[in-house]
Design an enzyme around this catalytic site. Structure first.
Site, PDB file in Angstrom:
ATOM      1  N   ASP A 156     -24.608 -21.525 -18.667  1.00 47.76           N
ATOM      2  CA  ASP A 156     -23.822 -22.037 -19.883  1.00 47.76           C
ATOM      3  C   ASP A 156     -24.072 -21.328 -21.119  1.00 47.76           C
ATOM      4  OD1 ASP A 156     -21.847 -23.365 -21.375  1.00 47.76           O
ATOM      5  OD2 ASP A 156     -23.401 -24.744 -22.004  1.00 47.76           O
TER       6      ASP A 156
ATOM      7  N   PHE B  81      -7.047 -21.551 -35.692  1.00 48.48           N
ATOM      8  CA  PHE B  81      -7.539 -20.216 -34.861  1.00 48.48           C
ATOM      9  C   PHE B  81      -7.166 -20.457 -33.497  1.00 48.48           C
ATOM     10  CE2 PHE B  81     -10.578 -18.368 -32.192  1.00 48.48           C
ATOM     11  CZ  PHE B  81     -10.939 -17.314 -32.925  1.00 48.48           C
TER      12      PHE B  81
ATOM     13  N   ASP C 168     -20.570 -28.744 -17.966  1.00 49.80           N
ATOM     14  CA  ASP C 168     -21.407 -28.084 -16.969  1.00 49.80           C
ATOM     15  C   ASP C 168     -21.917 -28.835 -15.825  1.00 49.80           C
ATOM     16  OD1 ASP C 168     -21.842 -25.916 -18.864  1.00 49.80           O
ATOM     17  OD2 ASP C 168     -23.329 -26.887 -19.885  1.00 49.80           O
TER      18      ASP C 168
END
Lengths: 1499, 361
Positions: free
Chosen positions: A427, A742, A1035
């Site tokens: 990760d 964004f 993860d």
């Protein structure tokens, strides 16, 4: 509570249907009497009962239960599970076979003993594990929270486990949600609350959640008793990012429920005083827990291999037994008719048929030879692994001082896998980086402000730590070291403070405060906040500020300033307001600062809008501003809210009204503000220092903190206004007209504000330099101003390149001033876009593009994304160790690529293949292209390699990299969408093949599922050993899927750790864990397993040879006690000690020569070959150990067991001496255990043989050993036999050590010979003269160097321009090519005229220098113009135009751009920037941009 | 609110960190053992380091081997096969089961005199005393004089457990198949009058066997009474209490019986039959000369291709004649020496290259 709609009392057809379909669940308040009960009073109790029953039946309550056993079920269940292990079944079967009189070989009870022993050990371990699970469950279950109680009519404290679906839960700030809760009320007046999902996905920024529509308008406090609505929602599922449902009010009104209304279990409430919600999913049905699928039972690769060899042993055993059985049959057939005196008939006196005898003999043989299947092996392995785990845990160098945590091994049975890893999946956020950004430097209006003081400050953070830190040799150039190293330890300081103060009450108050801060605020360590301003820039800022303050009431305010100063001012304003940062105050931790202006109260009605916005409409003369509100509110709620019909209607009305000018509604906000402003200033300034910023992304926070350092302080952000405080100007409140958030496609965000000083409408844009530079206002070179602008831009670009080269994240800040008309027009179309039902996303996108053009460049910033300590070093070490590192991140591509460069995952001198596809087909085509490219490269490389004379060495070894043994393999960058396509069944092979060719792979924007799919793919398809490392819950799935999962502890989310097999405090510990402990564990265990196979085979061999001399009757010359306990007692301890303590290569050598790790990857210690070699040796040794006593006692008066005992003794001595040969380090423990074993054997034998004269039939061992000890022949055989048996092995080992040593042996020899040089650089190893040399890393480096000069002449002949490149001068090749072309070569040639249209672009034949070219491939989706714009950060406009027809037709672009080969070493590395500026003048901004991007890679 | 965090931390397996507690870190102890830094001897096996071992082994083993070999060669041993399968053999007549009892005499000559105590063995070949079911077929309790086991022998003895409803004493196949030839040795002097050689019956069994493991059942003085209620093994001619006239060598403690009950390890074996003790230092125990072996041939082995032998042997410090051990020592020693030489060559040849390896490092 859930009531399945089709209750027994009221059968409701639709409900029944729903139930059958099982799609929805219905939740009602628990406080209400159940709908079926007639009498409310009676119904209450009944309902309560039913509710409980109902919960038990249908719904999980909130109790967490991860244990496997209960007290009662433990024994049967555990035995049942243990018998899943075939070995256990086998051993029990053998033991039970002993109870059959016809075939028994040993006393039945005795035979059971070892099996029971082993079962007991395993059961005990399971019990212990289950108990610790139970304890942790218990803790979680007994966390407290406030639940509304019907009886007491208030919130009472309850345990988590007592929460049920339908309960009302009240949570205060910083509490963790106990279940999935629907947000019904928030203390926030806007009906918002903020949550932190660190426990779920590791992201520490705040996420906004919204009270269910319809409840947000409640003025009074929410009363659960009045909640009568029914909630219908999905069945529990594990999709964290999705929640749909609706709430049905009493009056029949429905309101939709979305993800924004759901508070997930495990998240933390932030920034909000209190919330109330109703529990929707509880316990194991919560999304967090559903995502946590139970851990896979992991079996290490070595164990799998071992099991395979155990099967071989079984086969061998069966063969031996069969052979014996046949022999016995023949023997019986031969002797039984002959009145043999020694023939024993059956008990009834009749004689056995040979066949029956053979069958019996077969079974007995299996019992006798059972030792071949090493029962002790499993026990020993468990013990050795436990010890290995202990040692890993105890390693001081894996202990993290700051977090006071050491490495935790959570999985006990896969330690040796650590030594065989081939792929690492990492990760990024929180694993490679600390997820902390620091403002480093900036450039404004073409002037660079280097912030030296700031750099020094960061360096100080480093120094504070460097004393404690062990000296790790660091690679890289000085400048790189500076930039990376400087930030490494800052967290250290911060961490120490936080944890220690956490633990010690008496610690310094300051530290305590720091810990408080860090606990409650994301992205705000002192290092990130305290930015030392650059004096020059600070001066300029204050100058602006002053002059503006003086002239604040004049017209054309900004005209008073020089362009530069005005840029500076705007730059900081942009830094401050162009973001989504939330301001918090520390006094009430994480609560929003609200300074209420009357006018700024939340917009409730349309009239409200109009009152507020018409004035500006008036002045602007534009008619559509009012409708801003609609769009804004939808913005606030997030895009997933579909525009409702009502808002459409509102729009219509708005437009009608806006058509007619209204003039009177005056009283604008600024004047009122100005009045209030002075009085508030005083109190505000007090708390000003304490303001903290919560940002969605850490770089936003970094910028805001930077601006604060320049006294440009963001004091407040509401959804429609932003307040900034300046020392002289005081508080400026900007009206926030619009925020274009964004997104990864645009790679920028903008805010539209109305400037309070000038009353202009400004657009501030902040974005990736690649995009923003393209959107700048074209400046004519005619007038001076334009030229000046151009100069500024080119300067800025240079600085940007410089920043990028330093590994900083760059952002460009730009501004655009909109006239009111422009704004109005834009707004008009934007609103249309928003309201359009189909493809509104695309329209919005286009609308954003329309706004963000013709920008005026203000400046650029360089932010350091702080890597963790030692990440680049670790990565390079791991690389040297032959590990392939993939980074799978949910982050956006630029960030990921940036980090990858910073941590040396990507090299600036290697090519990067970027895969961005927007459709399945495009992805397939792209993959094909890349594959062909890579293959063609490989093909061309082949002849070069042979010329280089280095090729033969490594092409034959190192299987994973053999196919691409080229010097610089490309790296692959792929985004989430393309990854999704690439992971489809039909493409995965291609993707994998491509990825395999690549040195490193970077998957951006990938979901947790994709991460795990990638890992799974590599695992299953490449049959490679994988390791996944991560820190967040995103993860978890990846960690669980990988062969070895590693969690980063010390970060906030613990889910990854919980799911992991190993938890390390920091990424850098991975190096030691793998290279040192992994190697040791693997080599120890491999050697031990081999040894056990040897030992058992050898032992069984003795028995087998004897069968030839006892009529294959399964007789044993070895006493049954020795037979059964030999493995467990006498010969088990020394191999255990060796297996635990042996260090085949000393630690420092392993760490300095990571390539030694490859021995584990290539399974050098334990291969099928080694196994059979070992077995052959065992056979030989057993033959020797049998035949020497046989011949020595041939035709003597020795009796069976007096002859067998020396054989056991000989076997024991042989085992120990064999172990001695295999042991590499002899500690006192080894000596002691070996001595102890021998001593134990003789002691036990003597005691046993003296204990009972008539016991233990049939061996009757009385006084045997004592007699033997008086027999010289015993000593003579015991002396000679082991020596004779081990001579060949010893000879072979010493021969190997001299003639063909392995890497490991070499390493060992070298440390011995020159202990001082053990830390010698690793290159020497790779150049070892061994055929086995697997040091490809270095060798490949050499290849490159040789190959480049070789290929240079050909460039000269083909393309004269190539000489330029060869000398290090950068140039670019941009090609756009249709995907339809079948091969890359064709594509290149077909396009060459087109792509050479820009004067300087060079087309080389791919045969020239392919390794320097960089493939950037992109394909666009349906709307080609759009996607082609955003898909390529380094896209060149000229090329774009030239290939436009092709692009638009084919919908995709493949662009090749060359990066310069500075890395070849001839040219200076540090000067890539200068040449560009000169050349780029011809090319215009686009080309310059491209060069800038590519030159970044040259670093 | 930090409380929640604490709880969370603890859930994760960390030790509870009491806020008021002393500074207790999880830092591992810095001990050599825990940090895996135990001082260790690290032998590295290369030609150079190992070759002394080979030479030492050679140097030690070869002398030992020679010593053993010489000792073994000094042992006098004579082996006389009296199975009688060859037609020429005097015992050939005894092969037929009809001749009972069958006596045969075999003459042999000792070329050299046997000094010291001489051991007389009988040897059997192709006799699987180590067969699994044979080995088991005995009752040690019975043999130890346990009265209940005497009358109720172990099931392991089947099918030689009971005969005609009487328990067999001693039970089992081993006892049943006891060697029952009688061997007598005569020295044929010059006057052709054979002088019987005194054969000592006692002292041939292990002391522990005779005194601990084997005991006659308790009871009166008369051995026959003690074995009352039992019957003799099927193959035996006489019951167990009539094995010998000496009451100290009769019944279960008859040494021939005890020796037989110690089952041989290999199908070719010998068992001690008698001792010929040295009378005095002046005369050899068995002077060179002609001897005759008188055999009372009861034990049939030719059915299963067995052989019977009589062996006379002197002994040395290492027991009976055993040429193998000496040869083996010499062989192993020589091989080791040879390998040592090979290693020497290799070491010489590869030392240079290993030096260069050193240099490259």
């Amino acid at each position: 509570m859930e009531r399945e709609p089709a209750g027994t009392e009221e059968p409701r057809p639709p409900g029944r249907r729903r139930r059958r379909e099982g799609r929805t669940r219905t939740v009602r308040s628990n406080l209400l009497p159940p709908p079926g009960a007639e009498d409310p009073a009676a119904g209450a109790a009944k309902g309560e009962r039913r509710r409980r029953r109902g919960c038990a039946q249908h719904l999980a309550d909130n109790r967490l239960k991860t244990t496997k056993y209960t007290l009662l079920s433990f024994l049967p269940k555990n035995l049942f599970e243990q018998f899943h292990r075939p070995a256990n079944v086998y051993f029990v079967f053998i033991a039970l076979l002993n109870f059959v009189p016809a075939v028994n070989a040993f006393q039945p009870g005795l035979a059971l003993a070892p099996v029971l022993f082993i079962l007991a050990i395993t059961a005990f371990r399971d019990l212990w594990e289950d108990y610790s699970r139970h304890r942790s469950d218990h803790k979680i279950n007994h966390l407290g929270c406030l639940v509304f109680s019907r009886e007491e009519k208030k919130y009472v404290n309850r345990f988590w486990k007592e929460i049920h679906v339908g309960d009302f839960v009240r949570l205060r700030c910083n509490e963790i949600f106990p279940a999935d809760i629907l947000l019904l009320s928030s203390s926030d007046p806007d009906g918002l609350c903020h949550i932190e999902t660190a426990n779920l996905d590791g992201e520490t920024n705040l996420k906004r959640r919204q009270v269910v529509r319809g409840f947000s308008e409640l003025v009074s406090e929410f009363n659960p008793l009045t909640f009568t609505s029914v909630i219908e929602c999905e069945k529990p599922n594990n999709d964290l990012s999705r929640f749909r449902g609706c709430i049905i009010h009493d009056n029949g009104k429905k309101a939709g429920l979305y993800k924004e209304n759901l508070l997930l279990r495990g998240c933390t409430l932030r920034n909000t005083d209190a919330v109330v919600g109703i529990v929707i999913y509880a316990g194991h049905e919560t999304k967090a827990l559903l995502n946590n699928s139970g851990p896979r039972y992991k079996r290490s690769k070595l164990e799998r291999q071992m099991n395979c060899d155990v099967l071989w042993c079984v086969l061998l055993l069966v063969c031996m037994s069969l052979f014996s059985a046949v022999g016995h049959g023949l023997w019986i057939w031969r002797y039984q008719e002959k009145k043999s005196l020694f023939y024993v008939p059956k008990s009834d006196g009749s004689s056995l048929s040979p066949v029956t005898a053979a069958v019996y003999s077969f079974l007995t043989m299996i019992i006798v030879l059972q030792v071949l299947i090493p029962i002790s092996l499993y026990v020993s392995i468990e013990i050795v692994k436990a010890c290995q785990v202990y040692f890993i845990n105890q390693d001081m160098q894996l202990y993290d001082e700051e977090t006071d945590s050491q490495l935790q091994c959570r999985a006990l049975n896969i330690t040796e896998d650590l030594g065989q890893i081939q792929y690492i999946f990492s990760d990024k956020t929180g694993t490679l980086t600390e997820n902390k950004m620091v403002f480093r430097r900036c450039t404004v209006s073409g002037v660079e402000y280097s912030h030296d003081a700031n750099a020094q400050r960061l360096a100080r953070y480093q120094e504070a730590d460097s004393e404690e830190e062990e000296v790790v040799p660091r690679g890289g150039s000085v400048s790189q070291r500076g930039s990376i190293g400087s930030h490494q330890s800052v967290r250290v300081v911060h961490r120490t403070q936080s944890t220690k103060s956490h633990r010690r009450t008496g610690s310094r108050a300051e530290a305590k405060r720091a810990s408080m801060l860090s606990k409650h605020t994301a992205f705000s360590s002192p290092m990130e906040k305290d930015i030392t301003p650059d004096p020059k820039l600070l001066e300029k800022v204050s100058e602006c500020d002053k002059s503006l303050a003086v002239a604040r009431h004049q017209e054309h305010l900004l005209a008073h300033l020089s362009p530069e100063l005005s840029d500076v001012f705007d730059f900081f304003i942009a830094l401050t307001i162009c973001n989504t940062v939330v301001v918090t105050s520390p006094d009430q931790p994480r609560t929003k600062v609200r300074v209420r202006f009357e006018l700024k109260s939340p917009v409730k009605t349309i009239e409200d809008f109009l009152r507020r916005f018409t004035p500006s409409c008036l002045t602007s003369g534009c008619s559509s501003i009012g409708s801003l509100a609609a769009n804004k509110s939808s913005h606030k709620l997030g895009s997933s809210f579909p525009s409702t019909p009502s808002s459409d209607g509102m729009l219509l009305r708005l437009e009608e009204r806006l058509g007619q000018p209204t003039s009177a509604i005056a009283s604008n906000s600024y004047s009122s503000q100005a009045d209030n402003w002075a009085s508030e200033l005083a109190q505000e300034q007090e708390s000003e220092r304490e303001l903290r910023y919560e940002a969605e992304s850490p770089d936003e926070a970094a910028l805001v903190y930077a601006a604060r350092a320049y006294n440009c302080v963001l004091v407040e952000r509401l959804h429609d206004q932003v307040s900034v405080e300046l020392p002289h100007l005081g508080r400026l409140t900007f009206e926030l007209l619009h925020t274009l958030g964004f997104d990864s496609v645009r790679k920028r965000m903008s805010v539209v504000i109305r400037h309070p000083l000038t009353d202009e409408i400004n657009v501030y844009t902040k974005g990736a330099d690649s995009v923003v530079m393209d959107l700048l206002q074209p400046c004519s070179s005619v007038d001076a101003r334009g030229r000046h602008q151009k100069k500024i831009r080119s300067k800025t670009q240079n600085y940007l390149n410089l920043y990028a080269a330093e590994g900083l994240r760059t952002l460009c800040i730009a501004k655009r001033v909109l006239s009111k008309e422009e704004y109005a027009c834009w707004l008009q179309s934007h609103l249309e876009a928003e309201s359009s039902l189909e493809n509104s996303e695309e329209l919005l996108f286009q609308s954003a593009i329309r706004l963000e053009t013709n920008l005026h460049l203000l400046g650029a910033t360089g932010i350091e994304d702080r890597l963790q300590d030692g990440v680049p070093e670790t990565i390079s070490k791991l690389r040297q160790a032959g590990l392939q590192i993939w980074v799978l991140t949910g982050d956006k591509q630029e960030t990921a690529v940036n980090i990858a460069y910073a941590c040396k995952l990507l090299d600036h001198d290697e090519e990067v293949i970027t895969l961005n596809a927007t459709s399945q087909e495009a992805c397939a085509a792209l993959l094909d292209q890349c594959l062909r490219y890579v293959q063609s490269r490989g093909l061309q490389r082949a002849p070069e390699k042979t010329k280089g004379k280095v090729s033969m060495r490594f092409s034959s070894l190192c299987p994973p990299s053999a196919s691409t043994a080229s010097g610089r393999r490309p790296s692959l960058v792929i985004d989430g969408r393309s990854l999704a396509y690439a992971l489809e069944k039909n493409l995965e092979d291609k993707f994998l093949f491509l990825a395999k060719q690549c040195r490193s792979v970077l998957c951006c924007r990938s979901t947790p599922l994709q991460k795990s799919m990638v890992v799974k793919l590599v695992r299953s398809k490449l049959k490679a050993m994988t390791l996944a490392i991560g820190d967040g819950a995103n993860d978890v799935s990846m960690i669980q899927v990988a062969d070895v999962g590693v969690g980063i502890s010390g970060q906030e989310g613990m889910q990854a750790v919980m799911a992991s097999d190993f938890a390390v405090p920091k990424f850098r510990y991975l190096e030691r864990l793998l290279i040192l402990h992994g190697h040791w564990c693997y080599s120890r265990l491999a050697n031990m397993v081999l040894y056990f196979f040897y030992k058992n085979t050898m032992f069984v061999g003795l028995l087998f040879w004897f069968q030839f001399f006892c009529g294959f009757s399964a007789s044993a010359m070895i006493d049954q006690w020795y037979l059964i306990f030999f493995n467990l007692l006498f010969s088990s301890l020394p191999p255990l000690v060796t297996g635990v303590l042996d260090r085949d290569v000393p630690a420092n050598v392993l760490l300095t020569n990571p390539q030694l790790y490859k021995s584990g990857q290539n399974m050098e210690e334990y291969r099928p070959r080694t196994f059979w070699f070992n077995m052959a040796d065992a056979t030989f040794q057993s033959l020797v150990c049998f035949s020497i006593p046989y011949l020595a006692y041939y035709d003597s008066n020795v009796d069976l067991f007096t002859w067998g005992t020396p054989i056991v003794t000989i076997a024991l001595l042989t085992f120990l001496l064999h172990l001695g040969i295999e042991t590499k380090t002899w500690t006192w423990l080894n000596w002691i255990t070996c001595g102890f074993s021998v001593l134990l054997f003789f002691t036990v034998a003597l005691i046993y043989n003296a204990s009972c004269a008539t016991c233990y039939p049939p061996s009757n061992p009385y006084w045997t050993m004592q007699a033997l000890l008086g027999d010289p022949v015993f000593y003579l055989t015991c002396l000679m036999t082991p020596v004779a048996a081990l001579l060949p092995r010893l000879f072979f080992r010493s021969l190997q050590g001299s003639v063909f040593p392995t890497q490991l042996q070499l390493a060992r020899q070298l440390t011995r010979k020159s202990p001082r040089r053990c830390s010698a650089p690793k290159e020497t190893f790779a150049q070892g003269r061994l055929p086995k040399d697997s040091g490809t890393e270095h060798s490949s480096g050499r290849t490159v160097k040789t190959s480049v000069p070789l290929s240079q002449p050909s460039w000269h002949t083909q393309q004269p321009v190539c000489s330029l490149e060869a000398s290090g001068e950068p140039s670019t090749v941009d090609m756009s090519m249709p995907l339809r072309e079948h091969t890359l070569l064709e594509g290149l040639s077909a396009l060459s005229p087109m792509s050479s249209a820009p004067g300087e672009a060079v087309l080389r034949s791919p045969g020239g220098c392919p390794e320097e070219s960089k493939v950037r491939a992109a394909s666009t989706g349906r709307v080609t113009p759009l996607s082609s714009l955003f898909s390529l950060p380094t896209f060149s406009l000229l090329n774009w135009i030239s290939s436009w027809s092709l692009v638009s037709r084919l919908g995709s672009v493949l662009q090749f751009s060359r990066t310069e080969q500075l890395a070849d070493g001839q040219a200076g590395r540090g000067v890539p920037v200068q040449p560009h500026s000169g050349r780029s003048g011809l090319q215009g901004p686009d080309h310059r941009l491209l060069i800038g991007a590519s030159s970044r890679r040259s670093q | 609110m930090a409380m929640n965090y604490n709880a969370k931390d603890e859930v994760d397996g960390g030790p509870p960190c009491a806020p008021g507690g002393t500074a207790k870190t999880r830092r591992p102890d810095n001990t050599a053992f825990k940090q895996q830094r135990l001082p260790a001897w690290q032998p590295i096996l290369t030609a150079g380091t190992v070759l002394p071992i080979f030479f030492i082994i050679g140097l030690i083993f070869i002398p030992i081997g020679i010593g053993i070999f010489v000792t073994s060669n000094n042992i006098r041993e004579i082996e006389i096969d009296y199975t009688g399968t060859e037609p020429s053999s005097p015992c050939n007549k005894c092969l037929s089961p009809d001749v009972t009892p069958c006596f045969c005499t075999i003459n042999f000559t000792l070329e050299k005199s046997f000094e010291g105590n001489v051991f007389m063995y009988y040897g059997l070949s192709n006799f699987y005393q180590n067969h699994r079911r044979y080995v088991k077929s005995r009752d040690d309790s019975q043999l130890n004089g346990d009265s209940s086991a005497l009358l109720n022998p172990s099931k392991e003895c089947e099918p030689y457990r009971r005969n005609e409803d009487k328990p067999i004493a001693p039970c089992g196949a081993i006892a049943n198949s006891m060697f029952n030839d009688t061997l007598e040795l005569f020295l044929i002097g010059n006057d052709s009058y054979p002088i019987p050689i005194a054969l000592k019956k006692k002292g041939i069994a292990w002391w522990t066997d005779k005194n601990v493991k084997f005991r006659n059942p308790p009871g009166g003085d008369n051995l026959e009474e003690r074995f009352k209620g039992t019957t003799k093994p099927v193959n035996w001619l006489k019951p167990v209490y009539m094995l010998d006239s000496d009451p100290d060598n009769n019944g279960f403690i008859n040494e021939d019986f005890i020796v037989w009950m110690r089952t041989a390890a290999l199908p070719t074996f010998r068992k001690l039959y008698r001792l010929i003790e040295r009378k005095n230092d002046l005369h050899p125990t068995l002077p060179a000369g002609r001897y005759s072996l008188n055999v009372t041939y009861n034990y049939p082995v030719h059915y299963f291709d067995g052989r019977k032998r009589m062996i006379l042997s002197t002994i040395s410090w290492m027991g009976g004649k055993n040429p193998f051990l000496g040869i083996a020592y010499i062989a192993v020693g020589s091989i080791s020496f040879l390998l040592g030489v090979v290693l020497l060559v290799i070491n010489h040849k590869y030392r240079n290259s290993s030096n260069t390896a050193d240099i490259t490092i």
